[in-house]
Write a protein that holds these residues in place. Sequence first.
Motif, PDB file in Angstrom:
ATOM      1  N   SER A 173      -5.726  27.449   3.357  1.00  0.00           N
ATOM      2  CA  SER A 173      -5.219  27.244   4.520  1.00  0.00           C
ATOM      3  C   SER A 173      -6.620  26.289   5.248  1.00  0.00           C
ATOM      4  O   SER A 173      -6.453  25.333   6.008  1.00  0.00           O
ATOM      5  CB  SER A 173      -4.827  28.164   5.655  1.00  0.00           C
ATOM      6  OG  SER A 173      -5.665  29.024   5.355  1.00  0.00           O
TER       7      SER A 173
ATOM      8  N   CYS B  78      -1.189  31.027  13.332  1.00  0.00           N
ATOM      9  CA  CYS B  78      -1.718  31.113  11.863  1.00  0.00           C
ATOM     10  C   CYS B  78      -2.898  31.998  11.971  1.00  0.00           C
ATOM     11  O   CYS B  78      -3.178  33.284  11.166  1.00  0.00           O
ATOM     12  CB  CYS B  78      -1.907  30.049  11.085  1.00  0.00           C
ATOM     13  SG  CYS B  78      -2.918  30.203   9.651  1.00  0.00           S
TER      14      CYS B  78
ATOM     15  N   ILE C 235       1.828  28.865   4.239  1.00  0.00           N
ATOM     16  CA  ILE C 235       3.149  29.246   4.899  1.00  0.00           C
ATOM     17  C   ILE C 235       2.919  29.290   6.219  1.00  0.00           C
ATOM     18  O   ILE C 235       3.569  28.666   7.048  1.00  0.00           O
ATOM     19  CB  ILE C 235       3.672  30.347   4.477  1.00  0.00           C
ATOM     20  CG1 ILE C 235       4.037  30.113   2.676  1.00  0.00           C
ATOM     21  CG2 ILE C 235       5.159  30.717   5.195  1.00  0.00           C
ATOM     22  CD1 ILE C 235       4.668  31.241   2.132  1.00  0.00           C
ATOM     23  N   PHE C 236       2.034  30.196   6.722  1.00  0.00           N
ATOM     24  CA  PHE C 236       1.716  30.084   8.171  1.00  0.00           C
ATOM     25  C   PHE C 236       1.142  28.842   8.754  1.00  0.00           C
ATOM     26  O   PHE C 236       1.415  28.324   9.914  1.00  0.00           O
ATOM     27  CB  PHE C 236       0.512  31.343   8.525  1.00  0.00           C
ATOM     28  CG  PHE C 236       0.840  32.542   8.033  1.00  0.00           C
ATOM     29  CD1 PHE C 236       2.134  32.922   8.015  1.00  0.00           C
ATOM     30  CD2 PHE C 236       0.140  33.700   7.702  1.00  0.00           C
ATOM     31  CE1 PHE C 236       2.664  34.372   7.434  1.00  0.00           C
ATOM     32  CE2 PHE C 236       0.397  34.878   7.180  1.00  0.00           C
ATOM     33  CZ  PHE C 236       1.740  35.316   7.273  1.00  0.00           C
TER      34      PHE C 236
ATOM     35  N   LEU D 177       0.275  33.340   1.679  1.00  0.00           N
ATOM     36  CA  LEU D 177       0.780  33.392   3.073  1.00  0.00           C
ATOM     37  C   LEU D 177       0.130  32.319   3.861  1.00  0.00           C
ATOM     38  O   LEU D 177       0.731  31.977   4.810  1.00  0.00           O
ATOM     39  CB  LEU D 177       0.475  34.674   3.716  1.00  0.00           C
ATOM     40  CG  LEU D 177       1.483  35.833   2.871  1.00  0.00           C
ATOM     41  CD1 LEU D 177       1.069  37.271   3.421  1.00  0.00           C
ATOM     42  CD2 LEU D 177       2.942  35.601   2.852  1.00  0.00           C
TER      43      LEU D 177
ATOM     44  N   SER E 243      -2.485  30.702  -5.671  1.00  0.00           N
ATOM     45  CA  SER E 243      -2.798  32.215  -5.537  1.00  0.00           C
ATOM     46  C   SER E 243      -2.346  32.880  -6.555  1.00  0.00           C
ATOM     47  O   SER E 243      -2.962  33.809  -6.978  1.00  0.00           O
ATOM     48  CB  SER E 243      -2.171  32.557  -4.167  1.00  0.00           C
ATOM     49  OG  SER E 243      -0.661  32.103  -4.404  1.00  0.00           O
TER      50      SER E 243
ATOM     51  N   MET F 268      -8.024  38.436   0.936  1.00  0.00           N
ATOM     52  CA  MET F 268      -6.795  37.622   1.477  1.00  0.00           C
ATOM     53  C   MET F 268      -7.168  36.855   2.645  1.00  0.00           C
ATOM     54  O   MET F 268      -6.807  35.640   2.837  1.00  0.00           O
ATOM     55  CB  MET F 268      -5.925  38.727   2.105  1.00  0.00           C
ATOM     56  CG  MET F 268      -4.764  38.078   2.893  1.00  0.00           C
ATOM     57  SD  MET F 268      -3.766  39.209   3.719  1.00  0.00           S
ATOM     58  CE  MET F 268      -2.748  38.168   4.954  1.00  0.00           C
TER      59      MET F 268
ATOM     60  N   LEU G 230      -2.084  37.271  -2.020  1.00  0.00           N
ATOM     61  CA  LEU G 230      -1.560  37.424  -0.818  1.00  0.00           C
ATOM     62  C   LEU G 230      -2.031  36.171   0.010  1.00  0.00           C
ATOM     63  O   LEU G 230      -1.622  35.734   1.193  1.00  0.00           O
ATOM     64  CB  LEU G 230      -2.017  38.615   0.161  1.00  0.00           C
ATOM     65  CG  LEU G 230      -1.703  39.877  -0.519  1.00  0.00           C
ATOM     66  CD1 LEU G 230      -2.216  41.095   0.558  1.00  0.00           C
ATOM     67  CD2 LEU G 230      -0.091  39.896  -0.341  1.00  0.00           C
TER      68      LEU G 230
ATOM     69  N   ILE H 278       1.225  28.523  -3.758  1.00  0.00           N
ATOM     70  CA  ILE H 278       1.508  29.503  -4.844  1.00  0.00           C
ATOM     71  C   ILE H 278       0.996  29.641  -5.911  1.00  0.00           C
ATOM     72  O   ILE H 278       0.651  30.488  -6.610  1.00  0.00           O
ATOM     73  CB  ILE H 278       3.153  29.493  -4.749  1.00  0.00           C
ATOM     74  CG1 ILE H 278       3.653  29.898  -3.363  1.00  0.00           C
ATOM     75  CG2 ILE H 278       3.853  30.305  -5.849  1.00  0.00           C
ATOM     76  CD1 ILE H 278       5.203  29.554  -3.209  1.00  0.00           C
TER      77      ILE H 278
ATOM     78  N   GLN I 224      -8.993  32.065   2.044  1.00  0.00           N
ATOM     79  CA  GLN I 224      -8.085  30.824   2.777  1.00  0.00           C
ATOM     80  C   GLN I 224      -9.228  29.755   2.576  1.00  0.00           C
ATOM     81  O   GLN I 224      -8.668  28.735   2.720  1.00  0.00           O
ATOM     82  CB  GLN I 224      -8.056  31.445   3.977  1.00  0.00           C
ATOM     83  CG  GLN I 224      -6.867  32.265   4.228  1.00  0.00           C
ATOM     84  CD  GLN I 224      -5.562  31.958   3.588  1.00  0.00           C
ATOM     85  OE1 GLN I 224      -5.193  31.191   3.580  1.00  0.00           O
ATOM     86  NE2 GLN I 224      -5.038  33.076   2.994  1.00  0.00           N
TER      87      GLN I 224
ATOM     88  N   HIS J 203       2.632  24.379   0.466  1.00  0.00           N
ATOM     89  CA  HIS J 203       2.933  25.867   0.069  1.00  0.00           C
ATOM     90  C   HIS J 203       3.293  25.974  -1.007  1.00  0.00           C
ATOM     91  O   HIS J 203       2.817  27.097  -1.786  1.00  0.00           O
ATOM     92  CB  HIS J 203       4.121  26.332   1.211  1.00  0.00           C
ATOM     93  CG  HIS J 203       5.604  25.813   0.886  1.00  0.00           C
ATOM     94  ND1 HIS J 203       5.823  24.513   1.340  1.00  0.00           N
ATOM     95  CD2 HIS J 203       6.537  26.419   0.282  1.00  0.00           C
ATOM     96  CE1 HIS J 203       6.933  24.439   1.069  1.00  0.00           C
ATOM     97  NE2 HIS J 203       7.415  25.583   0.200  1.00  0.00           N
TER      98      HIS J 203
END
Length: 546
Positions: free
Chosen positions: A355, A519, A508-509, A505, A75, A347, A502, A72, A351, A68
């Motif tokens: 993620s 998620c 984190i999810f 996130l 992102s 967003m 964004l 950050i 990913q 995470h």
Amino acid sequence: MSTLGYVILTVAIIVIVAVILYVREAKKGHPKGLIAAALSNMGERFGYYIMNAVLVLFICSKFGIPDHIAGIIYSIFYFSIYVLSLPGGIIADKLQNYKGTIQAGLLTMACGYIILSIPIMATPSSKGLVLALTCFALLVIAFGNGLFKGNLQAIVGQMYDNFEAEAAKEGPEALKEAQSKRDPGFQIFYVFINIGGVVAPFIAPVLRQWWLGVKGMTYNASLPALCHQFNNGTMDANSMDNLNTLMTQCNPDGVANIAQACTDYLTTFNTGVHFSFIASVCAMLISFIIFVCTKKGMPDPVKKTADVTEEEAVVYTAEEKAAMAKEIKQRMAGLYAVLGVCVFFWMSFHQNGESLSFFARDFVNTSSIAPEIWQCVNPCLVILLTPIIMLVFSTKWGRKISTPRKIALGMGITACAYLFLTILSSVNGYPSGDAYRALDIETQTGMKAGAWVMLVVYFFLTVAELFISPLGLSFVSKIAPKHIQGICQGLWLSATAIGNLLILLGPIFYNKLPNLWLCWLIFFIVCIVAMGVMFGMLKWLERVAK
């Protein structure tokens, strides 16, 4: 030939055929400068995607920071890449020197990649300084991209403005035909972005595996995190067993000293990635040379004349000025509305660098193909699917679908990707990323999915991208007031930037929610709501865009 070899051969064939076919297509009734602009963009995107494909996993493997935190950094960088296009557009609009701004952007990016290519290893005492240097290099790249990206798109938009103006002199039918070329033109331009992107994800993994082989080691995606845990003294007994198992597998000659083996593996693993950034520098320089050699054939958006004679001056009444101001206000309101919806597309879509990359690393079998390489599936599908989408949109049925409606449909297709992942993760009982990595190696291996999972996900995301991204660029070029084209393209990229911020996130999810399906469910709901909002504004947007 290995599995990776067959994949590389297939991609090479697709790229060669795509370049030939799309160059031929671009010569059929499109502005002459389209191919030159597309090739300049293709070179820059090739260099960028070499770095971007590995960035978040590279930060984790080099500095040993959690997913995470790396997310950050990624992102914020991705946010900067796009938000800096707004000042880049302002600079070009103020100077009325789009071409010079583009060239400065390419050279600035090259400087950033040079810094990244220096293989400085992060020791416990120097980790903070090296991480700061890496973030500085990313900021330099982001600023250069801001000078380059939006302004090149503004030039392409101006090409079609000029193209339509010339056609209007020949009559309404010629104008209608010229106007029908804008959406396909931006799709062709977008394909060349992806031709650069389809090859790039192979560069860093192949160089990394080659360098590991030179040092007598083999690749394993899970090993760097375990090495960092050992070096930091945060390893439990189960993780120690996993480290010993994987280290033995990746060092055929055996391991005499586990501490030295961890240090050697991390150094070798990350040095190979550093070498790949040299290719990014070369790509920037090639793109620069292409642009410099072809820029004379490209237009200068909203080029202002120095002197206007009394006869040439146009005097508007108060009513005409009010009507023009109202039209500009409506156009900008429509632009902001579409940008607001597209924030949630980016967003979800981006990913793929966060993620979804972690998902490929953890839950997909990467013994033959490194997780970073899966990012080539998206641009590869763009190349393959664009002709089909263009064919559909060129039919009578397709022409009845307005650009705002296509964007709404694209949000629904994005939702399908996350609905698929939600169902898959629920049926297979996937835990969070953190919980998965705490399991023993045998259990982890038994939970891994096949390659088909990533292919399905990227299929949906790619179709959605083709409904939104190139057509969004076309929509902006249609609706933007002529005197602020660069700024409006910068606004489109700024909306992308907010969506990119964004994406932090996602990790984190991915790591903190109790089950992985939660998620993906969040992203599914976001896309469905965005689609509903877009359909709610549809009639108004179609009216404004006329």
